[in-house]
Write a protein that holds these residues in place. Structure first.
Motif, PDB file in Angstrom:
ATOM      1  N   LEU A   1       0.827  -1.197   0.000  1.00  0.00           N
ATOM      2  CA  LEU A   1       0.000   0.000   0.000  1.00  0.00           C
ATOM      3  C   LEU A   1       0.868   1.256   0.000  1.00  0.00           C
ATOM      4  O   LEU A   1       0.606   2.223  -0.727  1.00  0.00           O
ATOM      5  N   ARG A   2       1.919   1.235   0.800  1.00  0.00           N
ATOM      6  CA  ARG A   2       2.796   2.405   0.857  1.00  0.00           C
ATOM      7  C   ARG A   2       3.411   2.699  -0.509  1.00  0.00           C
ATOM      8  O   ARG A   2       3.500   3.859  -0.922  1.00  0.00           O
ATOM      9  N   ALA A   3       3.833   1.659  -1.217  1.00  0.00           N
ATOM     10  CA  ALA A   3       4.441   1.864  -2.532  1.00  0.00           C
ATOM     11  C   ALA A   3       3.475   2.557  -3.486  1.00  0.00           C
ATOM     12  O   ALA A   3       3.860   3.461  -4.243  1.00  0.00           O
ATOM     13  N   VAL A   4       2.196   2.156  -3.453  1.00  0.00           N
ATOM     14  CA  VAL A   4       1.208   2.782  -4.342  1.00  0.00           C
ATOM     15  C   VAL A   4       0.867   4.186  -3.862  1.00  0.00           C
ATOM     16  O   VAL A   4       0.708   5.106  -4.672  1.00  0.00           O
ATOM     17  N   TYR A   5       0.751   4.380  -2.554  1.00  0.00           N
ATOM     18  CA  TYR A   5       0.499   5.729  -2.045  1.00  0.00           C
ATOM     19  C   TYR A   5       1.622   6.691  -2.450  1.00  0.00           C
ATOM     20  O   TYR A   5       1.368   7.844  -2.820  1.00  0.00           O
ATOM     21  N   GLU A   6       2.855   6.222  -2.356  1.00  0.00           N
ATOM     22  CA  GLU A   6       3.992   7.077  -2.728  1.00  0.00           C
ATOM     23  C   GLU A   6       3.960   7.415  -4.216  1.00  0.00           C
ATOM     24  O   GLU A   6       4.231   8.567  -4.613  1.00  0.00           O
ATOM     25  N   ARG A   7       3.616   6.422  -5.031  1.00  0.00           N
ATOM     26  CA  ARG A   7       3.497   6.682  -6.463  1.00  0.00           C
ATOM     27  C   ARG A   7       2.383   7.688  -6.742  1.00  0.00           C
ATOM     28  O   ARG A   7       2.533   8.601  -7.551  1.00  0.00           O
ATOM     29  N   ALA A   8       1.261   7.524  -6.050  1.00  0.00           N
ATOM     30  CA  ALA A   8       0.137   8.444  -6.239  1.00  0.00           C
ATOM     31  C   ALA A   8       0.504   9.856  -5.812  1.00  0.00           C
ATOM     32  O   ALA A   8       0.139  10.841  -6.484  1.00  0.00           O
ATOM     33  N   LEU A   9       1.233   9.987  -4.712  1.00  0.00           N
ATOM     34  CA  LEU A   9       1.676  11.312  -4.259  1.00  0.00           C
ATOM     35  C   LEU A   9       2.551  11.980  -5.308  1.00  0.00           C
ATOM     36  O   LEU A   9       2.423  13.175  -5.583  1.00  0.00           O
ATOM     37  N   GLU A  10       3.433  11.175  -5.880  1.00  0.00           N
ATOM     38  CA  GLU A  10       4.314  11.715  -6.924  1.00  0.00           C
ATOM     39  C   GLU A  10       3.506  12.169  -8.133  1.00  0.00           C
ATOM     40  O   GLU A  10       3.747  13.257  -8.687  1.00  0.00           O
ATOM     41  N   LEU A  11       2.529  11.358  -8.535  1.00  0.00           N
ATOM     42  CA  LEU A  11       1.699  11.719  -9.681  1.00  0.00           C
ATOM     43  C   LEU A  11       0.855  12.961  -9.403  1.00  0.00           C
ATOM     44  O   LEU A  11       0.555  13.740 -10.314  1.00  0.00           O
TER      45      LEU A  11
END
Length: 280
Positions: free
Chosen positions: A63-73
């Protein structure tokens, strides 16, 4: 940029809709014997009639990996993550742990959809549409919470054995007597799956399902979804009935339950999900 909406694979959103709205999905897991498969990523060939199949939530790391990607996007605008009910899955709690130690935790908002399947997917759509229109993190979050609180979900299953075995059904099974001669109609209540009523035949169960959805939708328009597992004809018929019976219906989505829900609901399950007022 804009706020990015995240969900999990159990939300069952049609792929083209998720892509169009920029929604990211974290895969949940299906375990068959010693094999672990990611829903929506790995090919899942499942015998839904066996007790050897189980499911598990996404891990905090995933979940953290996807949240971090979403934050970047989002370029810092923020993330709204709408997940399956915490009463049915550990995913929301895993998300809370994932966010806890992140530097930008204040830019990530978690939403318990209080539902599953497209009962989660419809609040995701509400949030993603707000995000696409350029609304702030607070507005996007509030739209997801509001849609989740208005949403209602009703499901017909052939048997409740798998749900009871997995601890996902709260009411006493004795309510029904023999499931060999009755068909259970279930409903989501505050994030929990409960027994609503019974019918003598599958066709009568579907009639009660439609009536419950129409009553819940109200008269001011609603977003509607119909889901099924191996019951495409029944789902299509029910969707047509709902379109004709719900005044000012905003949209209708039909999709199949994914493996992580199908394992518990069983083949033949059909659900009707409504959000009064729509998800626009």
């Amino acid at each position: 940029m804009t706020v990015v909406v995240v969900t999990d694979s159990s939300a069952s959103l049609p792929a083209e809709l998720a892509v169009d709205l920029g929604v990211l999905a974290v895969p949940l897991h299906v375990l068959v014997d010693d094999r672990e498969m990611r829903e929506g990523v790995d090919e899942c060939e499942i015998d839904y009639g066996t007790s050897q199949v189980t499911t598990s939530a996404a891990s905090p790391g995933e979940l953290r990996a996807v949240y971090e990607r979403a934050l970047e996007l989002s370029d810092g605008d923020g993330v709204v993550a709408v997940h399956i009910s915490r009463q049915l899955s550990g995913t929301w709690e895993a998300g809370r742990h994932a966010v806890r130690d992140m530097d930008a935790a204040h830019r990530i908002r978690l939403v318990d959809s209080l539902s599953a399947g497209l009962g989660t997917g419809l609040p995701v759509l509400a949030a993603a549409r707000r995000a696409r229109s350029g609304e702030t993190l607070d507005v996007v979050y509030d739209s997801a919470v509001a849609a989740a609180s208005r949403g209602r979900a009703f499901i017909v299953v052939n048997r409740t054995e798998q749900l009871r075995r997995g601890g996902r059904l709260t009411s006493a099974a004795a309510f029904f007597g023999s499931e060999l001669v009755t068909k259970p109609i279930l409903q989501m209540v505050d994030g929990r799956l409960e027994l609503r009523e019974k019918a003598r035949t599958r066709s009568k169960a579907f009639t009660k399902l439609v009536a419950a959805a129409v009553d819940a939708a109200g008269e001011d328009g609603a977003a509607v979804a119909v889901q099924h597992l191996g019951a495409e004809d029944a789902a299509s018929t029910i969707a047509t009935q709902l379109q004709s019976l719900i005044p000012g219906i905003r949209e209708v989505i039909i999709s199949e339950f994914g493996p992580t829900l199908g394992v518990h609901l069983g083949v033949g399950a059909v659900g009707a999900l409504v959000v009064p007022g729509g998800c626009g």
